[in-house]
Each structure stands twice: as structure tokens, then as C-alpha cells.
Design a protein around this motif. Structure first.
Motif, PDB file in Angstrom:
ATOM      1  N   MET A  71      27.281 -25.524 -20.095  1.00  0.00           N
ATOM      2  CA  MET A  71      27.324 -26.927 -20.493  1.00  0.00           C
ATOM      3  C   MET A  71      27.405 -26.996 -22.019  1.00  0.00           C
ATOM      4  SD  MET A  71      27.076 -28.349 -17.515  1.00  0.00           S
ATOM      5  CE  MET A  71      26.751 -30.077 -17.884  1.00  0.00           C
ATOM      6  N   MET A  72      28.265 -27.878 -22.536  1.00  0.00           N
ATOM      7  CA  MET A  72      28.439 -28.019 -23.984  1.00  0.00           C
ATOM      8  C   MET A  72      28.199 -29.466 -24.392  1.00  0.00           C
ATOM      9  SD  MET A  72      31.744 -27.060 -26.383  1.00  0.00           S
ATOM     10  CE  MET A  72      32.772 -28.404 -25.751  1.00  0.00           C
ATOM     11  N   GLY A  73      27.443 -29.666 -25.482  1.00  0.00           N
ATOM     12  CA  GLY A  73      27.182 -31.011 -25.970  1.00  0.00           C
ATOM     13  C   GLY A  73      27.010 -31.041 -27.476  1.00  0.00           C
ATOM     14  N   ASP A  74      26.788 -32.238 -27.994  1.00  0.00           N
ATOM     15  CA  ASP A  74      26.678 -32.518 -29.425  1.00  0.00           C
ATOM     16  C   ASP A  74      25.193 -32.655 -29.789  1.00  0.00           C
ATOM     17  OD1 ASP A  74      26.642 -33.630 -31.973  1.00  0.00           O
ATOM     18  OD2 ASP A  74      28.180 -35.131 -31.550  1.00  0.00           O
ATOM     19  N   MET A  75      24.723 -31.874 -30.748  1.00  0.00           N
ATOM     20  CA  MET A  75      23.321 -31.923 -31.156  1.00  0.00           C
ATOM     21  C   MET A  75      22.908 -33.312 -31.633  1.00  0.00           C
ATOM     22  SD  MET A  75      21.111 -29.362 -31.138  1.00  0.00           S
ATOM     23  CE  MET A  75      20.122 -29.522 -32.629  1.00  0.00           C
TER      24      MET A  75
END
Length: 328
Positions: free
Chosen positions: A38-42
Motif C-alpha cells: 500500500m502506498m500513500g502520502d505522509m
């Protein structure tokens, strides 16, 4: 500090560049048994995460984001997380070692993560974050470091940091620190305590002013029975209360509990023999709003007149301050 990093699951050039969309590519290595990441924005961890397919421990992901965006990639199956910075470069990321290469920013971030992962000591991790903040004030690594450090900073230090004018402060990750400063202003040392009313364990309402500003030093302790770090800190609070109570030192516990039985059980079983108040409203408690409490445990120490003289005295810091006051 590592528990703060875990919240990521759940940095920057000049300001004009931050707004520009740039392309990125990450070529990564994961655990051999990993199938999905899973990839997201801090800066926006609640946004919908993007899924990344893994084949035989390898993955590639590409896209575009504002220049300087700090991204996280999570392997939930193996409880791993890594970070990279979008800066137009192709990043090589090994989630097994948390090493990223491909640009100066990513290599600086990778160096910081190596230092953080090498120890469980909070002081050592804090030192690594401070070093990274000092060395990267022209890029996104500093914003990342500040987002981790801000809860360890007192009001004066955080205010000075945010007023420095450094380029990284326009990064979206620094918005959290600006919100934290506004919260800290509500309990800044030198200001007077603010009165609130909550009920005791018998359901009888009391004002905080019944205890604070009455000629004694008072520690107002924000806690909850469900909060692990709060319960770990309680023996320290109890030891200092028992050491100085004959000198007039008092503690008032303001609980963030919502279950009355759990609250009363913790008080009884831990022998927390001081004043306890709560409105049983969890994070919606009046104490959180009045004093800008965004994480617990937290505390304010008030002088005999009710002026706040210190905040968040945990561990040995509480004993050191009380020794300074009482002389032993």
C-alpha cells in the motif's frame, strides 16, 4: 519515537517547485512472500492508499505528485514500511533494509531511517531527527524530521523553529507542527490555568479551580486507562506524589476515558490516591479542547497562584522539577 513512525501507516525545494507536479518511478524490493503493498502520502495519510502488486519480491510503481511529497509504502503482511521523496528521480527502494537511492534527498532520508531503525532508545532517535533537521533545511527531509520531532518540542522551541523562515517550513508536512503550536499555546508556560468542570468518580461535579491556584503546586495530569504510555508513566507520577504530598504537592487527574468502570478500576488497582475528574467523553472531553491536548500522556504543572510553569514533565523530568521546587 518508533511508535510515532508507525502512525505513518495509518520533504522539499523552494516553494514554487513544491506546487509543480513531477513524475516519479520507484523500483523496489520486498519480502519474497509479499504480494501486495500500500502506498500513500505522509501529509495526507487518511486519503485512499494506492495498491502495488509484487511479483517474486520485486515491484515498480510510477506516477506524479507535487515536488517534495513524502510517500510511504507499507507491507502489512510483513509489518514493514519505507519512505521515499518525490523529486523527479527514479528511486531504488529496498524495503528489507529501508535503503533508498537515486537522489540526494532520498539518500538523506534513507540515512535518517537507518539511524532510527538501529536503536529503540528514544533519546538516540530524537538526536538523529534533530541532526537531520539541522542538515536538510533546504529540502523535504527536514519537514519529515519536524513532523516526527514536534511532539518532543516544548512551546518555545517549536515556536522558534516555525518562525525561523527556513525554506522547508512551507512543506505540507509542517502544517501539523503549526497546528501543534496552536495547541501548545493553550497551555504555554507563563499563562494562567483555565478553569473547567468535570465529575469525580462518584459523579459529583468539581471545578479545576477548587484545586489549582489555592497556594500549592499542582500537577494536572491528562491520561486514560486505555492509554498504555499513560499507565507506564503512572508509577513515576505516584512516586513523586507520595514524596512531596506532605509539602502540599497535589495531582489532579483529568481522564480521557469513556468507560467509567475501566477508569475507576485503573484508579483503584494502581492506587492512584489523588483527585480524579472526567466527563467520560474520550477525545471530545472538555479538557482536550481547553488545553489543546492532542496526545496523552500530557500534563501541566501549576504554581501556587495557578500559573503554568512547565508542561509534559515525564520520567525523570518531573522529579527534577519538583526537586528544584522543594529542595530535595
Amino acid at each position: 519515537m518508533k511508535k510515532i513512525l508507525t502512525l505513518a501507516a495509518f520533504l522539499l525545494a523552494a516553494v514554487p517547485q513544491l506546487m509543480a507536479q513531477v513524475s516519479f518511478t520507484v523500483k523496489g524490493t520486498a519480502k519474497p512472500d509479499a504480494t501486495m503493498l500500500m502506498m500513500g502520502d505522509m501529509a495526507n495519510p487518511r486519503a485512499q492508499a494506492e495498491t502495488i502488486e509484487v511479483k517474486e519480491g520485486q515491484f515498480t510503481v510510477a506516477g506524479s505528485k507535487p515536488d517534495g511529497t513524502v510517500m510511504f509504502i507499507i507491507d502489512q503482511q510483513n509489518r514493514l514500511q519505507s519512505f521515499f521523496i518525490v523529486d523527479g528521480s527514479t528511486v531504488t527502494l529496498d524495503m528489507n533494509t529501508d535503503i533508498a537511492t537515486g537522489s540526494h534527498q532520498n539518500e538523506e532520508l534513507s540515512k535518517l531511517m537507518q539511524q532510527m531503525n538501529a536503536t529503540n532508545d528514544d533519546d538516540a532517535q530524537e538526536a538523529a531527527l534533530r541532526q537531520a533537521l539541522s542538515a536538510n533545511k533546504d529540502n523535504a527531509v527536514a519537514a519529515f524530521a519536524l513532523s516526527m520531532l514536534m511532539y518532543s518540542m516544548g512551546y518555545d522551541e517549536l515556536k522558534q523553529t516555525l518562525e525561523s523562515g527556513d525554506a522547508y517550513l512551507s512543506h505540507p508536512l509542517c502544517d501539523q507542527a503549526k497546528q501543534q503550536l496552536k495547541a501548545l499555546e493553550k497551555r504555554a508556560p507563563g499563562t494562567m490555568f483555565k478553569d473547567i468542570a468535570e465529575a469525580d468518580t462518584l459523579g459529583v461535579n468539581h471545578k479545576l479551580s477548587e484545586y489549582v491556584g489555592r497556594g500549592q503546586y499542582v500537577l494536572v495530569d491528562f491520561w486514560a486507562s486505555w492509554c498504555g504510555p499513560c499507565m507506564q508513566e503512572m508509577p513515576n507520577v505516584k512516586a513523586n506524589f507520595e514524596k512531596y504530598r506532605e509539602k502540599g504537592f497535589q495531582v489532579v487527574g483529568l481522564s480521557f476515558d469513556r468507560n467509567a468502570d475501566a477508569w475507576k478500576k485503573a484508579i483503584r488497582e494502581k492506587g492512584l490516591n489523588w483527585v480524579h475528574l472526567s466527563d467520560l467523553k474520550f477525545w471530545q472531553t472538555v479538557a482536550a479542547e481547553t488545553y489543546g491536548i492532542r496526545s496523552i500522556p500530557s500534563s501541566i504543572l501549576c504554581d501556587p497562584q495557578g500559573k503554568i510553569i512547565a508542561v509534559d514533565l515525564r520520567g525523570p523530568k518531573l522529579g527534577e522539577k519538583l526537586k528544584e521546587i522543594y529542595g530535595f
